[in-house]
Design a protein around this motif. Structure first.
Motif, PDB file in Angstrom:
ATOM      1  N   PHE A  48       7.395  19.434  20.413  1.00 48.69           N
ATOM      2  CA  PHE A  48       6.900  18.092  20.089  1.00 48.69           C
ATOM      3  C   PHE A  48       7.584  17.030  20.948  1.00 48.69           C
ATOM      4  CE2 PHE A  48       6.895  14.071  17.841  1.00 48.69           C
ATOM      5  CZ  PHE A  48       5.578  13.965  17.404  1.00 48.69           C
ATOM      6  N   ASN A  49       8.841  17.218  21.204  1.00 46.40           N
ATOM      7  CA  ASN A  49       9.625  16.179  21.882  1.00 46.40           C
ATOM      8  C   ASN A  49       9.340  16.044  23.371  1.00 46.40           C
ATOM      9  OD1 ASN A  49      10.875  15.140  19.639  1.00 46.40           O
ATOM     10  ND2 ASN A  49      12.634  16.514  19.769  1.00 46.40           N
ATOM     11  N   ILE A  50       8.416  16.824  23.905  1.00 52.61           N
ATOM     12  CA  ILE A  50       7.988  16.558  25.286  1.00 52.61           C
ATOM     13  C   ILE A  50       7.045  15.358  25.338  1.00 52.61           C
ATOM     14  CG2 ILE A  50       8.186  19.013  25.845  1.00 52.61           C
ATOM     15  CD1 ILE A  50       5.082  18.966  26.213  1.00 52.61           C
ATOM     16  N   ILE A  51       6.490  14.959  24.186  1.00 52.48           N
ATOM     17  CA  ILE A  51       5.593  13.799  24.151  1.00 52.48           C
ATOM     18  C   ILE A  51       6.398  12.549  24.505  1.00 52.48           C
ATOM     19  CG2 ILE A  51       4.113  12.369  22.682  1.00 52.48           C
ATOM     20  CD1 ILE A  51       3.531  14.843  20.995  1.00 52.48           C
ATOM     21  N   PRO A  52       5.990  11.791  25.503  1.00 51.74           N
ATOM     22  CA  PRO A  52       6.776  10.612  25.905  1.00 51.74           C
ATOM     23  C   PRO A  52       6.936   9.573  24.795  1.00 51.74           C
ATOM     24  CG  PRO A  52       5.142  11.181  27.582  1.00 51.74           C
ATOM     25  CD  PRO A  52       4.849  12.028  26.392  1.00 51.74           C
ATOM     26  N   TRP A  53       6.016   9.554  23.845  1.00 53.46           N
ATOM     27  CA  TRP A  53       6.021   8.524  22.794  1.00 53.46           C
ATOM     28  C   TRP A  53       6.452   9.115  21.458  1.00 53.46           C
ATOM     29  CZ3 TRP A  53       1.530  10.095  25.434  1.00 53.46           C
ATOM     30  CH2 TRP A  53       1.356   9.460  26.675  1.00 53.46           C
ATOM     31  N   ARG A  54       7.286  10.172  21.521  1.00 54.55           N
ATOM     32  CA  ARG A  54       7.684  10.890  20.305  1.00 54.55           C
ATOM     33  C   ARG A  54       8.401   9.978  19.312  1.00 54.55           C
ATOM     34  NH1 ARG A  54      10.866  12.430  24.669  1.00 54.55           N
ATOM     35  NH2 ARG A  54      13.126  12.107  24.438  1.00 54.55           N
ATOM     36  N   LYS A  55       9.249   9.079  19.777  1.00 54.73           N
ATOM     37  CA  LYS A  55       9.992   8.201  18.860  1.00 54.73           C
ATOM     38  C   LYS A  55       9.049   7.272  18.112  1.00 54.73           C
ATOM     39  CE  LYS A  55      14.331   8.171  21.488  1.00 54.73           C
ATOM     40  NZ  LYS A  55      15.303   7.334  22.233  1.00 54.73           N
ATOM     41  N   GLU A  56       8.088   6.735  18.836  1.00 54.03           N
ATOM     42  CA  GLU A  56       7.132   5.827  18.185  1.00 54.03           C
ATOM     43  C   GLU A  56       6.305   6.564  17.128  1.00 54.03           C
ATOM     44  OE1 GLU A  56       7.627   4.180  22.423  1.00 54.03           O
ATOM     45  OE2 GLU A  56       7.721   6.106  21.374  1.00 54.03           O
ATOM     46  N   ILE A  57       5.888   7.789  17.454  1.00 54.48           N
ATOM     47  CA  ILE A  57       5.050   8.553  16.516  1.00 54.48           C
ATOM     48  C   ILE A  57       5.841   8.918  15.264  1.00 54.48           C
ATOM     49  CG2 ILE A  57       3.824  10.733  16.182  1.00 54.48           C
ATOM     50  CD1 ILE A  57       3.157  10.572  19.243  1.00 54.48           C
ATOM     51  N   ILE A  58       7.040   9.432  15.438  1.00 55.21           N
ATOM     52  CA  ILE A  58       7.855   9.811  14.285  1.00 55.21           C
ATOM     53  C   ILE A  58       8.218   8.569  13.465  1.00 55.21           C
ATOM     54  CG2 ILE A  58      10.101  10.732  13.573  1.00 55.21           C
ATOM     55  CD1 ILE A  58       7.984  12.825  14.340  1.00 55.21           C
ATOM     56  N   GLY A  59       8.530   7.475  14.143  1.00 48.45           N
ATOM     57  CA  GLY A  59       8.823   6.236  13.432  1.00 48.45           C
ATOM     58  C   GLY A  59       7.657   5.778  12.595  1.00 48.45           C
ATOM     59  N   SER A  60       6.455   5.941  13.119  1.00 51.73           N
ATOM     60  CA  SER A  60       5.252   5.563  12.372  1.00 51.73           C
ATOM     61  C   SER A  60       5.056   6.457  11.153  1.00 51.73           C
ATOM     62  CB  SER A  60       4.029   5.647  13.286  1.00 51.73           C
ATOM     63  OG  SER A  60       2.844   5.326  12.585  1.00 51.73           O
ATOM     64  N   LEU A  61       5.182   7.768  11.345  1.00 51.11           N
ATOM     65  CA  LEU A  61       4.974   8.699  10.229  1.00 51.11           C
ATOM     66  C   LEU A  61       5.995   8.484   9.118  1.00 51.11           C
ATOM     67  CD1 LEU A  61       4.085  11.983  12.158  1.00 51.11           C
ATOM     68  CD2 LEU A  61       2.549  10.590  10.755  1.00 51.11           C
ATOM     69  N   LEU A  62       7.208   8.107   9.480  1.00 51.44           N
ATOM     70  CA  LEU A  62       8.243   7.907   8.465  1.00 51.44           C
ATOM     71  C   LEU A  62       8.007   6.649   7.628  1.00 51.44           C
ATOM     72  CD1 LEU A  62      11.457   9.019  10.372  1.00 51.44           C
ATOM     73  CD2 LEU A  62      10.234  10.250   8.558  1.00 51.44           C
ATOM     74  N   LEU A  63       7.020   5.847   7.992  1.00 53.87           N
ATOM     75  CA  LEU A  63       6.635   4.707   7.158  1.00 53.87           C
ATOM     76  C   LEU A  63       5.632   5.108   6.085  1.00 53.87           C
ATOM     77  CD1 LEU A  63       6.327   1.939   9.892  1.00 53.87           C
ATOM     78  CD2 LEU A  63       8.120   2.179   8.170  1.00 53.87           C
ATOM     79  N   CYS A  64       5.204   6.375   6.128  1.00 51.44           N
ATOM     80  CA  CYS A  64       4.326   6.894   5.064  1.00 51.44           C
ATOM     81  C   CYS A  64       5.157   7.183   3.820  1.00 51.44           C
ATOM     82  CB  CYS A  64       3.626   8.173   5.520  1.00 51.44           C
ATOM     83  SG  CYS A  64       2.464   7.941   6.885  1.00 51.44           S
ATOM     84  N   ASP A  65       4.488   7.255   2.692  1.00 51.04           N
ATOM     85  CA  ASP A  65       5.145   7.627   1.439  1.00 51.04           C
ATOM     86  C   ASP A  65       5.042   9.123   1.186  1.00 51.04           C
ATOM     87  OD1 ASP A  65       5.748   4.838   0.143  1.00 51.04           O
ATOM     88  OD2 ASP A  65       3.717   4.701   0.931  1.00 51.04           O
ATOM     89  N   LEU A  95       0.827  -1.211   0.000  1.00 49.24           N
ATOM     90  CA  LEU A  95       0.000   0.000   0.000  1.00 49.24           C
ATOM     91  C   LEU A  95       0.860   1.258   0.000  1.00 49.24           C
ATOM     92  CD1 LEU A  95      -2.682  -1.059   2.654  1.00 49.24           C
ATOM     93  CD2 LEU A  95      -2.849  -1.188   0.152  1.00 49.24           C
ATOM     94  N   LYS A  96       0.368   2.290  -0.654  1.00 52.98           N
ATOM     95  CA  LYS A  96       1.028   3.594  -0.671  1.00 52.98           C
ATOM     96  C   LYS A  96       0.289   4.479   0.328  1.00 52.98           C
ATOM     97  CE  LYS A  96       2.736   4.886  -4.640  1.00 52.98           C
ATOM     98  NZ  LYS A  96       2.902   5.456  -5.992  1.00 52.98           N
ATOM     99  N   ILE A  97       0.989   4.948   1.364  1.00 48.46           N
ATOM    100  CA  ILE A  97       0.333   5.615   2.482  1.00 48.46           C
ATOM    101  C   ILE A  97       0.627   7.106   2.480  1.00 48.46           C
ATOM    102  CG2 ILE A  97       0.076   5.677   4.997  1.00 48.46           C
ATOM    103  CD1 ILE A  97       1.140   2.806   5.068  1.00 48.46           C
ATOM    104  N   GLY A  98      -0.432   7.898   2.574  1.00 45.18           N
ATOM    105  CA  GLY A  98      -0.314   9.345   2.723  1.00 45.18           C
ATOM    106  C   GLY A  98      -0.950   9.785   4.026  1.00 45.18           C
ATOM    107  N   PHE A  99      -0.418  10.844   4.620  1.00 44.20           N
ATOM    108  CA  PHE A  99      -0.921  11.338   5.905  1.00 44.20           C
ATOM    109  C   PHE A  99      -1.071  12.851   5.823  1.00 44.20           C
ATOM    110  CE2 PHE A  99      -1.495  12.231  10.266  1.00 44.20           C
ATOM    111  CZ  PHE A  99      -1.769  11.039  10.928  1.00 44.20           C
ATOM    112  N   PHE A 100      -2.258  13.353   6.220  1.00 41.08           N
ATOM    113  CA  PHE A 100      -2.454  14.802   6.238  1.00 41.08           C
ATOM    114  C   PHE A 100      -2.767  15.276   7.650  1.00 41.08           C
ATOM    115  CE2 PHE A 100      -4.709  18.817   5.933  1.00 41.08           C
ATOM    116  CZ  PHE A 100      -3.839  19.523   5.109  1.00 41.08           C
ATOM    117  N   HIS A 101      -2.044  16.328   8.076  1.00 44.02           N
ATOM    118  CA  HIS A 101      -2.272  16.938   9.387  1.00 44.02           C
ATOM    119  C   HIS A 101      -3.206  18.141   9.221  1.00 44.02           C
ATOM    120  CE1 HIS A 101       1.465  14.701  10.128  1.00 44.02           C
ATOM    121  NE2 HIS A 101       1.103  14.693  11.392  1.00 44.02           N
TER     122      HIS A 101
END
Length: 754
Positions: A430-447, A414-420
């Motif tokens: 942003f980096n005060i979020i305790p789960w910042r690494k997981e979120i950024i890692g997830s977004l970087l799997l988008c195309d 699948l080709k994944i797009g994400f809109f904020h």
């Protein structure tokens, strides 16, 4: 005519557009008798019978041929079922002996008159054969995983053959379809038929010399249609197919999967019950997204809905077949408790304040994060299960940040797009979020990842840099569409493509536009024209300049700061008392969101104090409405107002500002826009008066500038703003996102500047 088809991978497989086309064909031709022939137990087939998209079968052959019932009444077809029953020996005796054999694991699924197991690669089949011979059974395997023991001579083909004889149908009017080895028997009894594309190699090898068997290129339902197109008597049905759909032409494109927290339906009360109806209002994001499917594009819309009557299985349904013939809605039913915890508590208490840089209001709860992951996985699972191969997936909003992390592992095709739809903060916020690494890692799997404006893109890139090394592959100049050095959120160049671990990710700045056509339609209504003219005459007689402010009640929107600035303005410029009025419309937050109670009370108190201090018998400085207005009334208020005072402390974009400009542009009147520098739209609208909502002096000076502006200047500013709004409208936004998503996955080439 009779179509006897396997389900999984065949009748239920392939592209959704092909499935819908086949289902419509069958429903439109009652002369086709439909038989489901499946390895499933009958109980596993029952949910399909309530699916409004799937045509009801006339007969069901289940349990790999061991069960035969009427598809409408579910009564056994006698005497055929009794004949099968007589051949079946002792159920538990067979099962207990097979369970003793290594590499066999019992399938705990509904099953009758068969014994079904999973088998491993090292299974000693001679041991299974001994059991089969002992109880006079046959062995059927498929997909190098499934093994069934059935009564001797009972299989999909033999049961279908007996049914055809029972119905007295000629063999040449029967078509069979399958995709695995346990469908082989359908071809061995002499019926013509198709092994659909991507069938199990063992099945294809087995039917290679069967003259009546056709091997299709297209998978699933498309393979059935491929066979029908070249074989009589089914060929005739396709010749008449064009009458089944509206006259539309859609180029060959990938399926578009829309993933949004809301479904594209409206609710109506009928007979005391709430039912779904096709959307009527063209206003808002949802109708604009629906427009992408108007030309027949294959689509799937996945959203959540509160559980109704404890029903956790909601069948897919067409959104509006006349307008969007190939768009299907898939519902993720959630309990009210889940929705409240997911949206109204965690998302609003943890992410919302962080996104808009109000870090002192952020609350982080690790148990709520686990719940957030659970809901995101539900969305990912549904996409993975329903999406066509190679589909485009468009995910919306921070509520679903973690969907890509689950989805990419399950469906790398699948080709994944994400809109904020919101802002995106700087890295140190942003980096005060305790789960910042997981979120950024997830977004970087988008195309493709998109934001409203270039500043948010650069903020995102900075956040990524704080977590992992990246290579900037391409940057573009943005000055011909966005402000650069002259406002708080300006940047001159924007990162377009980044590379992480050898994988390229496209980035974009695509501010949402407004639906100018809809506003035009409202303004053309005679009743609206009459109300606007009548109210304008009354306002003119009173000699009062009207200032409009519309926002949702939220500390992010700065409602209290604006009210306080207006009070100070009246104090410092007494000559405007009685000559200006502020119409402040505050839309209440969703029910149950108590985090806004304090700001609501503060605004109420401030409005009361100012009106109490300055009001006369003939004039109130502030008209305050704490309720949502119908959009027609909102447009009327835009038309009646001389100035729009839009001053959020932070805002991802701000569509109110654009709607105001569109209204006055269509009326060819001079409306002056005052806009916060910290609203994303500020970098799009150079002819607005920009103000700093954190600086009370700036707020008062910008209001004074608007009040004393010459009509000629106001007219020119309004006209220039409208030219921009009209061009970059909501339809441009949707099409532009899909175009960028389609480009993703390719090597960066020279990009056209904005």
């Amino acid at each position: 005519m009779l179509l006897a088809t396997d389900l999984d991978g065949t009748f239920l497989g392939g592209k959704m557009e092909d499935r819908l086309r086949l289902y419509r064909l069958i429903k439109a031709n009652p002369e086709i008798q439909l038989v489901f022939v499946t390895g499933r137990g009958l109980e596993s087939v029952l949910p399909l019978l309530s699916d409004p998209l799937i045509p009801a079968p006339d007969y069901i052959i289940a349990d790999v041929g061991a069960t035969l019932v009427n598809g409408h009444t579910l009564e056994a077809i006698e005497p055929l079922q009794s004949e099968i029953e007589e051949k079946w020996p002792k159920t538990y005796a067979i099962r207990s002996e097979l369970e003793e054999i290594p590499e066999l694991s019992y399938q705990r699924v509904p099953q009758q008159r068969r014994s079904s197991f999973y088998y491993g690669p090292n299974l000693d089949r001679t041991l299974v054969q001994l059991v089969a011979d002992k109880y006079n059974c046959d062995i059927i395997t498929s997909a190098d995983r499934y093994l069934d023991l059935l009564p001797k001579g009972v299989n999909k083909g033999s049961t279908l053959k007996k049914l055809i004889e029972f119905l007295n149908i000629s063999d040449d009017r029967v078509m069979v379809a399958g995709d695995t080895l346990n469908d082989l028997a359908l071809f061995e009894v002499g019926f013509g038929g198709v092994a659909v594309g991507k069938s199990e190699p063992d099945l294809l090898n087995a039917i290679a010399k069967v003259k009546t068997a056709y091997q299709a290129d297209v998978s699933g339902a498309g393979g059935i249609l491929e066979y029908m197109a070249s074989h009589t008597p089914f060929q005739r049905l396709l010749a008449n197919e064009k009458t089944l759909l509206p006259k539309i032409k859609q180029k060959n494109t990938e399926q578009l999967v829309m993933v949004y927290h809301r479904l594209p339906f409206e609710k109506e009360a009928v007979g005391g019950k709430s039912i779904r109806v096709a959307p009527k209002s063209p206003n808002g994001i949802i109708p604009s997204l629906l427009g992408l499917f108007e030309k027949g594009r294959s689509g799937l819309w996945i959203g959540e809905e509160v559980l109704q009557d404890g029903n956790n299985q909601v069948p897919n349904q067409l959104v509006d077949e006349s307008k969007y013939p190939n768009l299907v809605a898939a519902t993720i039913p959630l309990s009210k408790e889940d929705i409240d915890k997911f949206y109204r508590v965690f998302s609003k208490e943890a992410f919302w304040p962080t996104i808009f840089s109000f870090v002192d209001k952020a609350k982080f709860n690790h148990e709520d994060w686990d719940h957030y992951l659970k809901i995101n996985k539900l969305f990912a699972d549904r996409i993975a299960r329903e999406a066509d191969e190679g589909a485009l997936v468009w995910i919306h909003e921070y509520n679903l940040w973690m969907v890509p992390s689950f989805l990419k592992m399950m469906r790398p095709d699948l080709k994944i797009g994400f809109f904020h739809h919101t802002a995106f903060p700087a890295a140190d916020i942003f980096n005060i979020i305790p789960w910042r690494k997981e979120i950024i890692g997830s977004l970087l799997l988008c195309d493709f990842i998109s934001f409203h404006i270039p500043r948010y893109v650069e903020n995102f890139v900075d956040v990524v840099r704080s977590h992992t090394p990246i290579k900037v592959v391409d940057k573009i100049d943005v000055a011909n569409r966005f402000l650069t050095y002259s406002c708080a959120l300006g940047v001159d160049r924007m990162t377009k493509v980044i590379e992480i671990d050898g994988r390229e990710v496209r980035l974009g700045a695509q501010p949402v536009g407004v639906n100018c056509d809809h506003i035009k339609q409202i303004l053309a209504q005679e009743s609206v024209k009459e109300r606007i003219n009548s109210l304008k005459n009354a306002k003119s007689s009173a000699g009062v300049t009207r200032i409009i402010s519309i926002e949702r009640l939220d500390y992010v929107k700065g409602p209290l700061e604006k009210i306080q600035a207006f009070g100070e303005f009246l104090e410092e410029y007494p000559e405007f008392r009685g000559k200006i009025e502020l119409v402040n419309v505050c839309t209440p937050p969703s029910q149950g969101m108590t985090i806004y109670d304090e700001i609501r009370d503060q605004v109420n108190q401030a409005v009361g104090e100012i009106n109490g201090k300055y009001a006369t018998m003939n004039w109130n400085p502030i008209q305050y409405f704490y309720r949502a207005l119908p959009f027609e009334e909102v447009v009327e208020q835009y038309a009646l107002s001389d100035i729009a005072w839009i001053t959020p402390l932070r805002d991802g974009l701000n569509l109110v500002a654009k709607e105001y400009i569109a209204t006055h542009g269509l009326l060819e009147t001079a409306g002056v826009l005052i806009l916060s520098e910290f609203a994303g739209a500020s970098v799009e609208l150079p002819y607005a008066i920009l103000t700093n909502p954190y600086d009370r002096k700036s707020m008062k000076e910008s209001l004074l500038k608007a009040l004393v502006m010459e009509p000629g200047e106001a007219q020119v500013r309004g006209r220039r703003l409208y030219e921009y709004i009209e061009h970059y409208d909501i339809h441009y936004w949707g099409k532009d996102f899909v175009k960028e998503l389609e480009k993703s996955g390719k090597k960066a080439a020279e990009e056209s500047p904005y």
